[in-house]
Motif scaffolding. Structure first.
Motif, PDB file in Angstrom:
ATOM      1  N   SER A 260      46.433  47.412  46.681  1.00 13.37           N
ATOM      2  CA  SER A 260      45.726  46.252  46.140  1.00 13.37           C
ATOM      3  C   SER A 260      44.228  46.508  46.196  1.00 13.37           C
ATOM      4  CB  SER A 260      46.081  44.973  46.913  1.00 13.37           C
ATOM      5  OG  SER A 260      45.902  45.142  48.301  1.00 13.37           O
ATOM      6  N   MET A 261      43.556  46.202  45.100  1.00 14.08           N
ATOM      7  CA  MET A 261      42.124  46.454  44.965  1.00 14.08           C
ATOM      8  C   MET A 261      41.431  45.153  44.582  1.00 14.08           C
ATOM      9  SD  MET A 261      42.911  49.897  42.796  1.00 14.08           S
ATOM     10  CE  MET A 261      44.531  49.230  42.375  1.00 14.08           C
ATOM     11  N   ILE A 262      40.553  44.671  45.452  1.00 14.81           N
ATOM     12  CA  ILE A 262      39.861  43.422  45.142  1.00 14.81           C
ATOM     13  C   ILE A 262      38.382  43.703  44.915  1.00 14.81           C
ATOM     14  CG2 ILE A 262      41.593  42.056  46.355  1.00 14.81           C
ATOM     15  CD1 ILE A 262      39.567  41.653  48.625  1.00 14.81           C
ATOM     16  N   LEU A 286      41.253  38.547  42.059  1.00 11.52           N
ATOM     17  CA  LEU A 286      39.815  38.473  41.867  1.00 11.52           C
ATOM     18  C   LEU A 286      39.407  37.017  41.680  1.00 11.52           C
ATOM     19  CD1 LEU A 286      39.357  41.432  39.333  1.00 11.52           C
ATOM     20  CD2 LEU A 286      39.306  41.517  41.837  1.00 11.52           C
ATOM     21  N   GLY A 287      38.161  36.728  42.021  1.00 14.33           N
ATOM     22  CA  GLY A 287      37.645  35.380  41.841  1.00 14.33           C
ATOM     23  C   GLY A 287      38.011  34.419  42.947  1.00 14.33           C
ATOM     24  N   HIS A 288      38.428  34.944  44.088  1.00 18.40           N
ATOM     25  CA  HIS A 288      38.816  34.076  45.202  1.00 18.40           C
ATOM     26  C   HIS A 288      37.602  33.590  45.993  1.00 18.40           C
ATOM     27  CE1 HIS A 288      41.519  32.251  47.970  1.00 18.40           C
ATOM     28  NE2 HIS A 288      41.276  33.077  48.981  1.00 18.40           N
ATOM     29  N   TYR A 289      36.505  34.387  45.955  1.00 20.65           N
ATOM     30  CA  TYR A 289      35.306  34.062  46.724  1.00 20.65           C
ATOM     31  C   TYR A 289      34.118  33.862  45.784  1.00 20.65           C
ATOM     32  CZ  TYR A 289      38.325  36.125  50.273  1.00 20.65           C
ATOM     33  OH  TYR A 289      39.383  36.431  51.073  1.00 20.65           O
ATOM     34  N   THR A 316      43.653  37.155  38.495  1.00 24.39           N
ATOM     35  CA  THR A 316      42.429  36.459  38.877  1.00 24.39           C
ATOM     36  C   THR A 316      42.744  34.988  39.107  1.00 24.39           C
ATOM     37  OG1 THR A 316      41.657  35.725  36.696  1.00 24.39           O
ATOM     38  CG2 THR A 316      41.196  38.006  37.300  1.00 24.39           C
ATOM     39  N   TYR A 317      41.985  34.393  40.015  1.00 20.18           N
ATOM     40  CA  TYR A 317      42.127  32.966  40.278  1.00 20.18           C
ATOM     41  C   TYR A 317      41.477  32.140  39.186  1.00 20.18           C
ATOM     42  CZ  TYR A 317      43.858  33.435  45.078  1.00 20.18           C
ATOM     43  OH  TYR A 317      44.613  33.704  46.189  1.00 20.18           O
ATOM     44  N   LYS A 318      42.018  30.960  38.983  1.00 21.35           N
ATOM     45  CA  LYS A 318      41.347  29.985  38.142  1.00 21.35           C
ATOM     46  C   LYS A 318      40.114  29.459  38.873  1.00 21.35           C
ATOM     47  CE  LYS A 318      44.976  27.337  37.486  1.00 21.35           C
ATOM     48  NZ  LYS A 318      45.821  26.246  36.931  1.00 21.35           N
ATOM     49  N   ALA A 319      39.218  28.831  38.114  1.00 25.15           N
ATOM     50  CA  ALA A 319      38.026  28.187  38.686  1.00 25.15           C
ATOM     51  C   ALA A 319      37.190  29.162  39.516  1.00 25.15           C
ATOM     52  CB  ALA A 319      38.432  26.981  39.530  1.00 25.15           C
ATOM     53  N   GLY A 349      47.120  31.513  41.547  1.00 25.55           N
ATOM     54  CA  GLY A 349      46.699  30.571  42.579  1.00 25.55           C
ATOM     55  C   GLY A 349      47.134  29.151  42.289  1.00 25.55           C
ATOM     56  N   SER A 350      46.389  28.200  42.808  1.00 26.42           N
ATOM     57  CA  SER A 350      46.755  26.791  42.738  1.00 26.42           C
ATOM     58  C   SER A 350      46.827  26.305  41.294  1.00 26.42           C
ATOM     59  CB  SER A 350      45.735  25.944  43.505  1.00 26.42           C
ATOM     60  OG  SER A 350      46.007  24.571  43.333  1.00 26.42           O
TER      61      SER A 350
END
Length: 432
Positions: A260-262, A286-289, A316-319, A349-350
């Motif tokens: 896994s590569m973030i 991606l996009g978690h932080y 990738t995460y939303k928002a 994600g959510s």
């Protein structure tokens, strides 16, 4: 997480203080020989066969009081051995010989005085302390074996790191909690450069098997990483904010991503890796932080995947805040019974979050991917409404459906908010 950690001063940090401090060498300037990856790999091979140069001083954990009985906590003895080898003004090798060694969390802290890469030869079995409350000392002591601030490192041998994960997997609630506490990684490398890891085995990690962060110029060859298919979050090799990582000729069979590569992963090469079971090769999440670093230059090539939940995936995460993921190649990959072979998922994600992902994905190549799948949607490209994927190329995709017969659902592809170019064979049929 389901368990409640007991507030304590980390045993690891106490050990560092007892040994004149983890930071004692931070201001020392050390002249290093130029690092040559090919020479370091040849040295790693030779040491695994018992060939050690006469100018290398050996530091054996037994000589520093470690007991090979599998019961006595040898953490302090391991740290003393590493400190002695690291502080030696010459070529040095830390040796973990035949036997069973139990250790709790340890930090091997550099910088080191050795002119050439510090060698750690692993022959025996090293077992992680099974009591999860041992790993509650904060960010620096939340993992099992941490190596940090070391320039020049070789870990080699036929030995095994046994995380004893089955003792603690029941405490993992990441399947229900997006903000869950990460379980201890077996080997964490932080601010490590010019490293070769070869030949070792990692089994039943509590969390990640290897975690590479803020590091450069890594070579990982011929490692075996194993955990049950249902073990939670046991990623084989996880990396962030690192560059120049090459993984080759290895076997990874876990309960989560093989690799896994973030954020901040750049110039990564994965070749001739056997993956499965597990969740496949993943870029992301991606996009978690906030304000994540970009991802670029990822190559996964000449590898095989068997009975994995996913094949090659970008998620990738939303928002999310804006970032970029570009220059990714997945080529010459054989899949056997893979559930979701080719995926881009920008709605990870959510599901309660409505704002689309702002991670810009571009210049992605899926080339010469063949084999079998159990999914009726073998190519699923779900990109962001606000930031569509650009420059996605599929060339010679040949995946046969071998799942349960279902006449109501046609075998095919799904494409949303993506610009796709097709070349050569396309099985499943491309998006219309």
């Amino acid at each position: 997480m389901a368990f409640i950690g007991i507030a304590r001063i980390s045993f690891v940090l106490l050990l560092c203080i007892a040994l004149v401090g983890c930071e004692a060498n931070d201001k020392v300037s050390v002249v290093k020989d130029p690092f040559n990856a090919a020479d370091a790999l040849a040295k790693a091979r030779g040491i695994a066969r018992g060939k050690v140069d006469s100018n290398v001083k050996v530091f054996n954990v037994l000589d520093y009081g470690a007991k090979a009985d599998g019961k006595t906590n040898a953490a302090m003895n391991f740290i003393r051995t590493f400190k002695a080898a690291c502080n030696f003004h010459g070529n040095a090798m830390m040796v973990i010989p035949q036997g069973n060694f139990l250790i709790g969390p340890v930090i091997f802290q550099g910088p080191c005085f050795n002119p050439s890469p510090l060698i750690i030869q692993v022959v025996g079995i090293v077992k992680g302390h099974p009591d999860i409350s041992e790993y509650t000392g904060g960010a620096d002591a939340s993992d099992w074996i941490t190596i940090q601030s070391v320039d020049g490192l070789i870990i080699t041998g036929s030995g095994t790191f046994d995380g004893q994960g089955p003792q603690v997997w029941k405490y993992n609630d990441c399947d229900k909690n997006d903000d869950c506490i990460r379980m201890p990684a077996t080997l964490k490398f932080n601010k490590v450069s010019n490293a070769v890891i070869r030949g070792i085995r990692s089994i039943d990690a509590k969390g990640f098997h290897m975690f590479i962060s803020n590091s450069q110029n890594f070579r990982i060859f011929n490692v075996h990483i194993i955990a049950p298919a249902d073990s939670p979050n046991t990623d084989g090799i996880h990396m962030s904010k690192s560059s120049g990582v090459k993984i080759s000729r290895s076997t990874i069979a876990t309960g989560d991503d093989c690799v896994s590569m973030i954020q901040g992963s750049k110039d990564i090469s994965i070749k001739k890796v056997r993956c499965g079971p597990g969740h496949g090769f993943s870029i992301g999440s991606l996009g978690h932080y906030e304000d994540e670093l970009d991802v670029s230059g990822i190559v996964v090539k000449n590898s095989t995947m068997s009975d994995t939940d996913n094949g090659v995936r970008i998620k990738t995460y939303k928002a999310s805040t804006p970032s970029k993921a570009s220059g990714m190649i997945f080529q010459d990959i054989i899949m056997y019974g893979v559930r979701n072979p080719i995926i881009i998922n920008q709605e990870y994600g959510s599901q309660s979050k409505k704002e689309p992902s702002k991670v810009a994905i571009s210049d992605v190549h899926f080339i010469n991917i063949r084999g079998t799948t159990t999914s009726k949607v073998a190519v699923n490209l779900l990109c962001s409404e606000s930031t569509p994927c650009k420059g996605v190329h599929l060339r010679n995709i040949n995946l046969e459906y071998t799942g349960e017969p279902n006449s109501d659902v046609a075998y095919g592809s799904n494409c949303t908010n993506v610009d796709v170019d097709y070349f050569g064979i396309q099985n499943p049929p491309p998006c219309k």
